[in-house]
Scaffold this active site. Structure first.
Site, PDB file in Angstrom:
ATOM      1  N   ARG A  42      -3.016  -0.048   2.224  1.00 58.24           N
ATOM      2  CA  ARG A  42      -3.632  -1.355   2.016  1.00 58.24           C
ATOM      3  C   ARG A  42      -4.311  -1.866   3.284  1.00 58.24           C
ATOM      4  O   ARG A  42      -4.068  -1.374   4.383  1.00 58.24           O
ATOM      5  CB  ARG A  42      -2.581  -2.368   1.546  1.00 58.24           C
ATOM      6  CG  ARG A  42      -2.051  -2.100   0.155  1.00 58.24           C
ATOM      7  CD  ARG A  42      -0.885  -3.009  -0.196  1.00 58.24           C
ATOM      8  NE  ARG A  42       0.314  -2.664   0.556  1.00 58.24           N
ATOM      9  CZ  ARG A  42       1.486  -3.284   0.436  1.00 58.24           C
ATOM     10  NH1 ARG A  42       1.605  -4.286  -0.421  1.00 58.24           N
ATOM     11  NH2 ARG A  42       2.528  -2.897   1.155  1.00 58.24           N
ATOM     12  N   LYS A  77       1.803  -4.615   6.840  1.00 56.06           N
ATOM     13  CA  LYS A  77       3.203  -4.274   7.120  1.00 56.06           C
ATOM     14  C   LYS A  77       3.560  -4.603   8.569  1.00 56.06           C
ATOM     15  O   LYS A  77       2.699  -4.847   9.409  1.00 56.06           O
ATOM     16  CB  LYS A  77       3.463  -2.796   6.833  1.00 56.06           C
ATOM     17  CG  LYS A  77       3.366  -2.438   5.362  1.00 56.06           C
ATOM     18  CD  LYS A  77       4.322  -3.230   4.478  1.00 56.06           C
ATOM     19  CE  LYS A  77       5.759  -2.877   4.714  1.00 56.06           C
ATOM     20  NZ  LYS A  77       6.683  -3.673   3.832  1.00 56.06           N
ATOM     21  N   TYR A  94       3.832  -8.955   6.576  1.00 54.77           N
ATOM     22  CA  TYR A  94       5.187  -8.789   6.043  1.00 54.77           C
ATOM     23  C   TYR A  94       6.048  -8.225   7.173  1.00 54.77           C
ATOM     24  O   TYR A  94       5.821  -7.104   7.624  1.00 54.77           O
ATOM     25  CB  TYR A  94       5.197  -7.815   4.863  1.00 54.77           C
ATOM     26  CG  TYR A  94       4.574  -8.348   3.600  1.00 54.77           C
ATOM     27  CD1 TYR A  94       5.218  -9.306   2.828  1.00 54.77           C
ATOM     28  CD2 TYR A  94       3.330  -7.883   3.171  1.00 54.77           C
ATOM     29  CE1 TYR A  94       4.645  -9.800   1.662  1.00 54.77           C
ATOM     30  CE2 TYR A  94       2.745  -8.374   2.010  1.00 54.77           C
ATOM     31  CZ  TYR A  94       3.408  -9.333   1.261  1.00 54.77           C
ATOM     32  OH  TYR A  94       2.842  -9.809   0.125  1.00 54.77           O
ATOM     33  N   HIS A 147       9.872  -8.571   7.303  1.00 55.00           N
ATOM     34  CA  HIS A 147      11.209  -8.150   6.855  1.00 55.00           C
ATOM     35  C   HIS A 147      12.134  -7.947   8.058  1.00 55.00           C
ATOM     36  O   HIS A 147      12.730  -6.888   8.242  1.00 55.00           O
ATOM     37  CB  HIS A 147      11.123  -6.871   6.020  1.00 55.00           C
ATOM     38  CG  HIS A 147      10.369  -7.055   4.733  1.00 55.00           C
ATOM     39  ND1 HIS A 147      10.869  -7.802   3.676  1.00 55.00           N
ATOM     40  CD2 HIS A 147       9.156  -6.608   4.326  1.00 55.00           C
ATOM     41  CE1 HIS A 147       9.989  -7.799   2.687  1.00 55.00           C
ATOM     42  NE2 HIS A 147       8.951  -7.094   3.050  1.00 55.00           N
ATOM     43  N   GLU A 166       6.658 -12.887   3.639  1.00 54.57           N
ATOM     44  CA  GLU A 166       7.724 -12.946   2.631  1.00 54.57           C
ATOM     45  C   GLU A 166       8.563 -14.213   2.705  1.00 54.57           C
ATOM     46  O   GLU A 166       9.413 -14.456   1.836  1.00 54.57           O
ATOM     47  CB  GLU A 166       8.635 -11.715   2.739  1.00 54.57           C
ATOM     48  CG  GLU A 166       9.527 -11.662   3.960  1.00 54.57           C
ATOM     49  CD  GLU A 166       8.871 -11.045   5.190  1.00 54.57           C
ATOM     50  OE1 GLU A 166       9.582 -10.781   6.165  1.00 54.57           O
ATOM     51  OE2 GLU A 166       7.641 -10.824   5.158  1.00 54.57           O
ATOM     52  N   VAL A 169      14.581  -1.379  -4.938  1.00 52.33           N
ATOM     53  CA  VAL A 169      13.377  -2.072  -4.461  1.00 52.33           C
ATOM     54  C   VAL A 169      13.720  -2.982  -3.283  1.00 52.33           C
ATOM     55  O   VAL A 169      12.842  -3.391  -2.532  1.00 52.33           O
ATOM     56  CB  VAL A 169      12.736  -2.882  -5.620  1.00 52.33           C
ATOM     57  CG1 VAL A 169      11.385  -3.458  -5.198  1.00 52.33           C
ATOM     58  CG2 VAL A 169      12.552  -2.005  -6.855  1.00 52.33           C
ATOM     59  N   ASP A 217      13.353  -2.722   1.585  1.00 55.07           N
ATOM     60  CA  ASP A 217      12.686  -3.373   2.713  1.00 55.07           C
ATOM     61  C   ASP A 217      13.589  -4.398   3.398  1.00 55.07           C
ATOM     62  O   ASP A 217      13.377  -4.728   4.571  1.00 55.07           O
ATOM     63  CB  ASP A 217      11.401  -4.065   2.248  1.00 55.07           C
ATOM     64  CG  ASP A 217      10.241  -3.081   2.082  1.00 55.07           C
ATOM     65  OD1 ASP A 217      10.035  -2.273   2.988  1.00 55.07           O
ATOM     66  OD2 ASP A 217       9.573  -3.122   1.041  1.00 55.07           O
TER      67      ASP A 217
END
Length: 299
Positions: free
Chosen positions: A15, A75, A94, A96, A118, A267, A270
């Site tokens: 992406r 990311k 993102y 995480h 997030e 899922v 992360d």
């Protein structure tokens, strides 16, 4: 403001953080947009499309970090990127953080201003930047889980929908949020018997109202998990605690109750994963086996 968009260097991340249309909108507002050479090519956007919308193409990652006041990514910064982040530079991506102590310390030490997609919330506590990714992740969890159940992939040879004279597979989903509800929609649409668990009773009531008859809503507790595991063909972990590490809801003992060749798709990987045996995998080697259960945990 000078806004930089680098190529994503995390493995298998195709992406790009900004579309040519978004570039156009920001340029119209007076900002300067730097796009790293071919940053959008794997998402279908060429350098020419970015230039036509007012972006400047730069050659290297160093140029992006050296010249930008705001770096927009998809990311979390990889180890080789963290050292490039400047004091007081804004990084929007993102992150995480809860899943990685080294990333958290590295970003803190860089003294940048870090915004995590997030954790961005609206006034009514919705997560507008996480929702579209979660919708996709939820639906893909069923696709990938169904594939792993095939016998030629080492699975039990179970078809989610079943067939004439053969009962459908049982899918158990832990978490009734965006990921879980989208996984539930797809699994139910394929004809599977679906159990979806959550600790929020209001959420369960809502799911019970909108889901078809082959979906059962259950309170998420140890009793129900122990009861469901022996009959579960595909287990989907879809637990999110905003800004925190996912709780480990399935330990080895619970996992061992599943039949040999059953499948787990976590899922929540992360955020560290909601299953004790979870460890991040890649597209090149997406699965591993623990307790005779295939795990698909692509971060």
């Amino acid at each position: 403001m000078i806004i930089g968009v680098p190529i994503e260097i995390k493995a298998n991340e195709n992406r790009v953080a900004m579309t040519p249309y978004a570039v156009h909108s920001l340029v119209q507002e007076g900002h300067k947009i730097l796009i790293q050479d071919n940053a959008g090519i794997k998402s279908g956007f060429t350098n020419d499309e970015y230039k036509q919308n007012g972006a400047t193409i730069v050659g290297t990652l160093d140029e992006i970090y050296n010249e930008s006041e705001l770096v927009v990514k998809v990311k979390e910064p990889q180890e080789s990127e963290i050292s490039k982040i400047k004091d007081s530079q804004i990084v929007f991506t993102y992150f995480h953080f809860a899943a990685s102590e080294s990333l958290t310390k590295g970003v803190v030490d860089s003294n940048c201003i870090a915004f995590a997609y997030e954790t961005v919330q609206t006034e009514n506590k919705n997560l507008p930047l996480l929702v579209p990714m979660s919708e996709i992740a939820g639906r893909l969890s069923v696709h990938n889980g169904a594939k792993c159940l095939e016998s030629n992939q080492g699975g039990r040879g179970v078809l989610l929908s079943g067939s004439t004279g053969i009962e459908p597979a049982t899918v158990t989903i832990i978490g009734g949020g965006i990921v879980g509800s989208n996984a539930c929609k797809l699994a139910a649409g394929l004809g599977a018997k679906v159990n979806i668990l959550d600790v929020n009773v209001q959420k369960l009531q809502y799911l019970s109202d909108i889901m078809p008859p082959n979906v059962t809503t259950l309170f998420s507790d140890s009793y129900n998990l122990n009861r469901l595991m022996p009959d579960t063909d595909l287990l989907i972990g879809a637990v999110l605690v905003v800004g925190a590490k996912a709780p480990k809801l399935i330990d080895r003992k619970l996992l061992s109750l599943m039949e040999k060749g059953s499948v787990v798709v976590d899922v929540s990987v992360d955020q560290g994963g909601c299953i004790e045996t979870t460890k991040a995998t890649t597209h090149e080697k997406p699965t591993f086996i623990e307790e005779d259960v295939t795990h698909y945990c692509v971060a």
